[in-house]
Motif scaffolding. Structure first.
Motif, mmCIF file in Angstrom:
data_model
loop_
_atom_site.group_PDB
_atom_site.id
_atom_site.type_symbol
_atom_site.label_atom_id
_atom_site.label_comp_id
_atom_site.label_asym_id
_atom_site.label_seq_id
_atom_site.Cartn_x
_atom_site.Cartn_y
_atom_site.Cartn_z
ATOM 1 N N UNK A 294 0.841 -1.193 0.000
ATOM 2 C CA UNK A 294 0.000 0.000 0.000
ATOM 3 C C UNK A 294 0.880 1.249 0.000
ATOM 4 N N UNK A 295 0.554 2.170 -0.911
ATOM 5 C CA UNK A 295 1.258 3.447 -0.969
ATOM 6 C C UNK A 295 0.633 4.367 0.070
ATOM 7 N N UNK A 296 1.424 4.940 0.976
ATOM 8 C CA UNK A 296 0.886 5.768 2.055
ATOM 9 C C UNK A 296 0.126 7.001 1.550
ATOM 10 N N UNK A 297 -0.704 7.532 2.416
ATOM 11 C CA UNK A 297 -1.488 8.728 2.096
ATOM 12 C C UNK A 297 -0.573 9.859 1.658
ATOM 13 N N UNK A 298 -1.006 10.584 0.653
ATOM 14 C CA UNK A 298 -0.253 11.722 0.151
ATOM 15 C C UNK A 298 0.770 11.371 -0.915
ATOM 16 N N UNK A 299 0.944 10.097 -1.207
ATOM 17 C CA UNK A 299 1.888 9.682 -2.237
ATOM 18 C C UNK A 299 1.112 9.037 -3.380
ATOM 19 N N UNK A 300 1.566 9.297 -4.587
ATOM 20 C CA UNK A 300 0.904 8.734 -5.752
ATOM 21 C C UNK A 300 1.370 7.297 -5.973
ATOM 22 N N UNK A 301 0.425 6.361 -6.086
ATOM 23 C CA UNK A 301 0.825 4.975 -6.347
ATOM 24 C C UNK A 301 1.225 4.803 -7.809
ATOM 25 N N UNK A 302 2.505 4.571 -8.039
ATOM 26 C CA UNK A 302 3.007 4.490 -9.413
ATOM 27 C C UNK A 302 3.407 3.078 -9.813
ATOM 28 N N UNK A 303 3.489 2.167 -8.868
ATOM 29 C CA UNK A 303 3.942 0.825 -9.167
ATOM 30 C C UNK A 303 2.886 -0.191 -8.771
ATOM 31 N N UNK A 304 2.998 -1.374 -9.354
ATOM 32 C CA UNK A 304 2.069 -2.441 -9.020
ATOM 33 C C UNK A 304 2.079 -2.670 -7.524
ATOM 34 N N UNK A 305 0.963 -2.843 -6.939
ATOM 35 C CA UNK A 305 -0.388 -2.971 -7.478
ATOM 36 C C UNK A 305 -1.174 -1.666 -7.497
ATOM 37 N N UNK A 306 -0.490 -0.548 -7.349
ATOM 38 C CA UNK A 306 -1.118 0.781 -7.388
ATOM 39 C C UNK A 306 -2.240 0.917 -6.360
ATOM 40 N N UNK A 307 -1.949 0.512 -5.146
ATOM 41 C CA UNK A 307 -2.911 0.622 -4.050
ATOM 42 C C UNK A 307 -2.595 1.860 -3.228
ATOM 43 N N UNK A 308 -3.447 2.840 -3.294
ATOM 44 C CA UNK A 308 -3.285 4.043 -2.473
ATOM 45 C C UNK A 308 -4.023 3.836 -1.160
ATOM 46 N N UNK A 309 -3.443 4.305 -0.081
ATOM 47 C CA UNK A 309 -4.039 4.127 1.245
ATOM 48 C C UNK A 309 -5.465 4.665 1.290
ATOM 49 N N UNK A 310 -5.702 5.814 0.681
ATOM 50 C CA UNK A 310 -7.039 6.407 0.701
ATOM 51 C C UNK A 310 -8.045 5.533 -0.039
ATOM 52 N N UNK A 311 -7.633 4.986 -1.184
ATOM 53 C CA UNK A 311 -8.549 4.175 -1.988
ATOM 54 C C UNK A 311 -8.886 2.859 -1.298
ATOM 55 N N UNK A 312 -7.879 2.172 -0.803
ATOM 56 C CA UNK A 312 -8.166 0.892 -0.152
ATOM 57 C C UNK A 312 -8.931 1.122 1.142
ATOM 58 N N UNK A 313 -8.635 2.205 1.832
ATOM 59 C CA UNK A 313 -9.380 2.524 3.051
ATOM 60 C C UNK A 313 -10.853 2.754 2.764
ATOM 61 N N UNK A 314 -11.150 3.483 1.689
ATOM 62 C CA UNK A 314 -12.548 3.734 1.316
ATOM 63 C C UNK A 314 -13.252 2.433 0.929
ATOM 64 N N UNK A 315 -12.556 1.570 0.196
ATOM 65 C CA UNK A 315 -13.169 0.281 -0.184
ATOM 66 C C UNK A 315 -13.427 -0.586 1.041
ATOM 67 N N UNK A 316 -12.473 -0.618 1.949
ATOM 68 C CA UNK A 316 -12.664 -1.415 3.164
ATOM 69 C C UNK A 316 -13.813 -0.853 4.004
ATOM 70 N N UNK A 317 -13.907 0.476 4.090
ATOM 71 C CA UNK A 317 -15.016 1.092 4.831
ATOM 72 C C UNK A 317 -16.359 0.721 4.218
ATOM 73 N N UNK A 318 -16.416 0.650 2.880
ATOM 74 C CA UNK A 318 -17.682 0.315 2.226
ATOM 75 C C UNK A 318 -18.083 -1.144 2.465
ATOM 76 N N UNK A 319 -17.129 -1.997 2.775
ATOM 77 C CA UNK A 319 -17.407 -3.410 3.029
ATOM 78 C C UNK A 319 -17.545 -3.734 4.516
#
Length: 192
Positions: A59-84
Motif C-alpha cells: 500500500x502506498x501511504x497517504x499523500x503519495x501517488x501509487x506508481x507501481x504495481x499494485x497501485x494501491x493508495x491508502x485512501x482508496x483501499x481505506x474507502x473500499x474497506x469502509x464500504x465493506x
C-alpha cells in the motif's frame, strides 16, 4: 561544496515497508480474505497468517501517488474497506459473502488486485506451505523457496560417466549476434 541530493518522495515498488492498516481496516481486510479462502481441512484462515500485514507492504501511504504495481493508495483501499465493513464484520457470514460478490461485480479491477494479493500472501506463508505438504498428496515436495532444502531432492545424481560426456562451449562477447542475424541450418549446410 557538493550539490545536495534531493530525496524522492516516491515509495519503492509495492508501497512502503512501514505502512500499517488501522486495527479496524486490518479486521475488515482479514474478514475479506477469510471470505475468499475459508479455513478448514488442515489449512489456516488467512487472518491467522497475518494477511493484512502482508498486504500492507503493497500500500502506498497517504499523500503519495501509487506508481507501481499494485497501485494501491491508502485512501482508496481505506474507502473500499469502509464500504465493506458492515457486511464483513457482521456475525452472519452470508452478508460478508454477498458483499464480496457485489464488490467483485461492481469493481472487478480493484477486486482482482486485492484477490491476487490475498492469494499471493496466503499461499506463500510458511504455515500454508506446511499445510500443502501435509494435506495434499501432490504437494508433499512443494517448497516455499529453493533454500535451505534446495532442489537436490528432485534431481538425479550425476555419475562420472555422464559428467565426462558434457562438453561446454564459450562464445566471446564480440562474437554474439542477434538471433535475426544467425545463419539458418540451410546456410550452414545442416538442413535435414
Amino acid at each position: 561544496m557538493p550539490t545536495p541530493v534531493s530525496i524522492s518522495l516516491k515509495p519503492p515498488m509495492g508501497g512502503t515497508p512501514d505502512y500499517r492498516f488501522s486495527e479496524r481496516h486490518a479486521r475488515i481486510l482479514d474478514a475479506f480474505a477469510d471470505t475468499l479462502i475459508p479455513a478448514g481441512e488442515g489449512f489456516p484462515a488467512p487472518s491467522e497468517v497475518e494477511i493484512s500485514g502482508f498486504i500492507a507492504r503493497y500500500v502506498t501511504p497517504a499523500g503519495m501517488e501509487p506508481k507501481w504495481y499494485p497501485r494501491l493508495a491508502a485512501e482508496q483501499i481505506g474507502a473500499r474497506l469502509d464500504s465493506l465493513a458492515d457486511a464483513l464484520l457482521d456475525p452472519d457470514p452470508r452478508r460478508g459473502y454477498e458483499a464480496v460478490r457485489a464488490f467483485e461485480s461492481s469493481e472487478a479491477d480493484a477486486f482482482a488486485v486485492l484477490r491476487e494479493l490475498v492469494y499471493f500472501g496466503y499461499y506463500s506463508h510458511a504455515a500454508v506451505v506446511r499445510a500443502i505438504n501435509l494435506q495434499l498428496a501432490a504437494g508433499q515436495d512443494y517448497r516455499q523457496t529453493p533454500q535451505p532444502a534446495g532442489y537436490l531432492e528432485g534431481l538425479e545424481a550425476w555419475d562420472q560417466e555422464s559428467l565426462a560426456k558434457v562438453r561446454g562451449t564459450y562464445l566471446r562477447t564480440e562474437e554474439v549476434v542477434p538471433l535475426a542475424f544467425q545463419p539458418t541450418f540451410a546456410q550452414k549446410g545442416l538442413s535435414a
